[in-house]
Write an enzyme that holds these catalytic residues in place. Structure first.
Site, PDB file in Angstrom:
ATOM      1  N   MET A 145       0.848  -1.198   0.000  1.00  0.00           N
ATOM      2  CA  MET A 145       0.000   0.000   0.000  1.00  0.00           C
ATOM      3  C   MET A 145       0.883   1.247   0.000  1.00  0.00           C
ATOM      4  SD  MET A 145      -3.489  -0.850   1.974  1.00  0.00           S
ATOM      5  CE  MET A 145      -2.930  -0.579   3.631  1.00  0.00           C
ATOM      6  N   GLN A 158     -10.327  -2.526   2.159  1.00  0.00           N
ATOM      7  CA  GLN A 158      -9.884  -3.193   3.389  1.00  0.00           C
ATOM      8  C   GLN A 158      -9.906  -2.271   4.610  1.00  0.00           C
ATOM      9  OE1 GLN A 158      -5.954  -4.016   1.400  1.00  0.00           O
ATOM     10  NE2 GLN A 158      -5.152  -3.787   3.465  1.00  0.00           N
ATOM     11  N   GLY A 218       4.936 -10.259   3.683  1.00  0.00           N
ATOM     12  CA  GLY A 218       5.730 -10.206   4.910  1.00  0.00           C
ATOM     13  C   GLY A 218       5.078 -10.984   6.048  1.00  0.00           C
ATOM     14  N   HIS A 245       9.472  -3.475   3.191  1.00  0.00           N
ATOM     15  CA  HIS A 245       9.019  -3.685   1.805  1.00  0.00           C
ATOM     16  C   HIS A 245      10.209  -3.942   0.884  1.00  0.00           C
ATOM     17  CE1 HIS A 245       5.690  -0.964   3.340  1.00  0.00           C
ATOM     18  NE2 HIS A 245       5.008  -1.994   2.893  1.00  0.00           N
TER      19      HIS A 245
HETATM   20  O1  PAF Z   1      -0.185  -5.815   3.370  1.00  0.00           O
HETATM   21  C1  PAF Z   1      -0.620  -4.860   2.682  1.00  0.00           C
HETATM   22  O2  PAF Z   1       0.033  -3.833   2.498  1.00  0.00           O
HETATM   23  C2  PAF Z   1      -1.997  -4.965   2.053  1.00  0.00           C
HETATM   24  O3  PAF Z   1      -2.893  -5.611   2.896  1.00  0.00           O
HETATM   25  C3  PAF Z   1      -1.979  -5.625   0.660  1.00  0.00           C
HETATM   26  C4  PAF Z   1      -1.541  -7.066   0.711  1.00  0.00           C
HETATM   27  C5  PAF Z   1      -1.062  -4.835  -0.263  1.00  0.00           C
HETATM   28  C6  PAF Z   1      -3.386  -5.584   0.049  1.00  0.00           C
HETATM   29  O4  PAF Z   1      -3.858  -4.284  -0.082  1.00  0.00           O
END
Ligand code: PAF
Length: 282
Positions: free
Chosen positions: A30, A61, A147, A37
């Site tokens: 995100m 979400q 992760g 990341h």
């Molecule tokens: O872990 C995240 O950053 C989010 O939940 C994901 C997997 C990118 C889905 O939007």
């Protein structure tokens, strides 16, 4: 490094990579990237020829009272970090590109989505699995890297991949931590200096659980009480849950009969909700 914002352009790009016999890895994010990341991108690069990092703050979400609008965003910074980590493509669509005005189709994984985080964020995983399924169909990867920090998310995504026969290998990368143990998270920037200092108690409580299990303690109740006492020695914390589960099925454990055991927790300090976990192996 290439930046793609259109769904059809992304699909076309991935088709070409596959036709040439090359392997694609996707790292869904995100944005507001941090070293955690970047470690996923580097790991992805070891497994595939082309790494696509997706950057999309997924409204599906977040519940209405969560921080979708305020979620930190800085695409230019993310792009330069992706470049330095060896990423080949950033896919950064806008909300309209991902969710048409009459969007009606959702993917949800029963049961394991409703435990732990699901108790506190009821529609969260339905939003995650829906967007991840879409990102898989758009980027067409052979491999996807997530992760361990989001242990339940990885369990839910693995189940979705198995149940819906996505032909994608899921790789789970270790949590990257600050020197004092705090797990890296884009939301850590919300912590005040004092909260940031106290936040390391969460990892300390997980290490305490590990020590107890390694010393032969098998009562989850006893270990939990010790963890709670330690966390609440920092009086600003409110604990949402501490849970001991089977790492794959997320079945809740009352006693430690064997390992690996997933110990996970969520706690709030000030305006920030933090999650963390440790898979304990003997
Ligand atoms: O872990 C995240 O950053 C989010 O939940 C994901 C997997 C990118 C889905 O939007």
């Amino acid at each position: 490094m290439q930046i793609i914002t259109s769904v059809s352009e992304m699909q076309h790009y991935s088709d070409k990579i596959r036709i040439n016999g090359n392997k694609i890895a996707v790292v869904p994010t995100m944005g507001y990237l941090h070293e955690g990341h970047l470690s996923l991108i580097r790991l992805a690069k070891q497994h595939c020829d082309v790494v696509i990092t997706t950057i999309f703050v997924n409204p599906a979400q977040f519940s209405p009272e969560e921080d979708f609008e305020k979620y930190p965003r800085d695409l230019n910074r993310d792009i330069s970090m992706c470049t330095s980590a060896g990423c080949d493509v950033v896919f950064a669509p806008d909300v309209a590109a991902m969710y048409n005005h009459n969007f009606l189709t959702f993917v949800s994984v029963d049961n394991i989505s409703n435990k732990l985080e699901g108790t506190f964020r009821p529609s969260h995983f339905k939003g995650v699995t829906t967007v991840v399924a879409k990102l898989f169909n758009i980027t067409k990867p052979h491999v996807a890297v997530f992760g361990q920090k989001d242990a339940q998310q990885t369990a839910v995504i693995k189940k979705m991949v198995k149940d819906l026969n996505f032909d994608i290998q899921i790789i789970v990368a270790p949590t990257v931590r600050e020197p004092d143990g705090l797990a890296l998270s884009s939301r850590n920037i919300y912590l005040t200096n004092g909260e940031r200092k106290d936040a390391s108690v969460l990892y300390k409580s997980l290490k305490l659980a590990e020590e107890e299990i390694n010393n032969g303690e098998n009562s989850v109740e006893i270990i939990k009480t010790k963890m709670i006492d330690l966390i609440l020695s920092k009086p600003n914390f409110i604990i949402d849950y501490i849970s001991f589960n089977d790492a794959d099925t997320l079945e809740e454990l009352g006693t430690i009969a064997g390992t690996p055991v997933l110990v996970s927790l969520a706690a709030r300090i000030g305006k920030v909700r933090l999650i963390d976990n440790l898979v304990i192996k003997k």
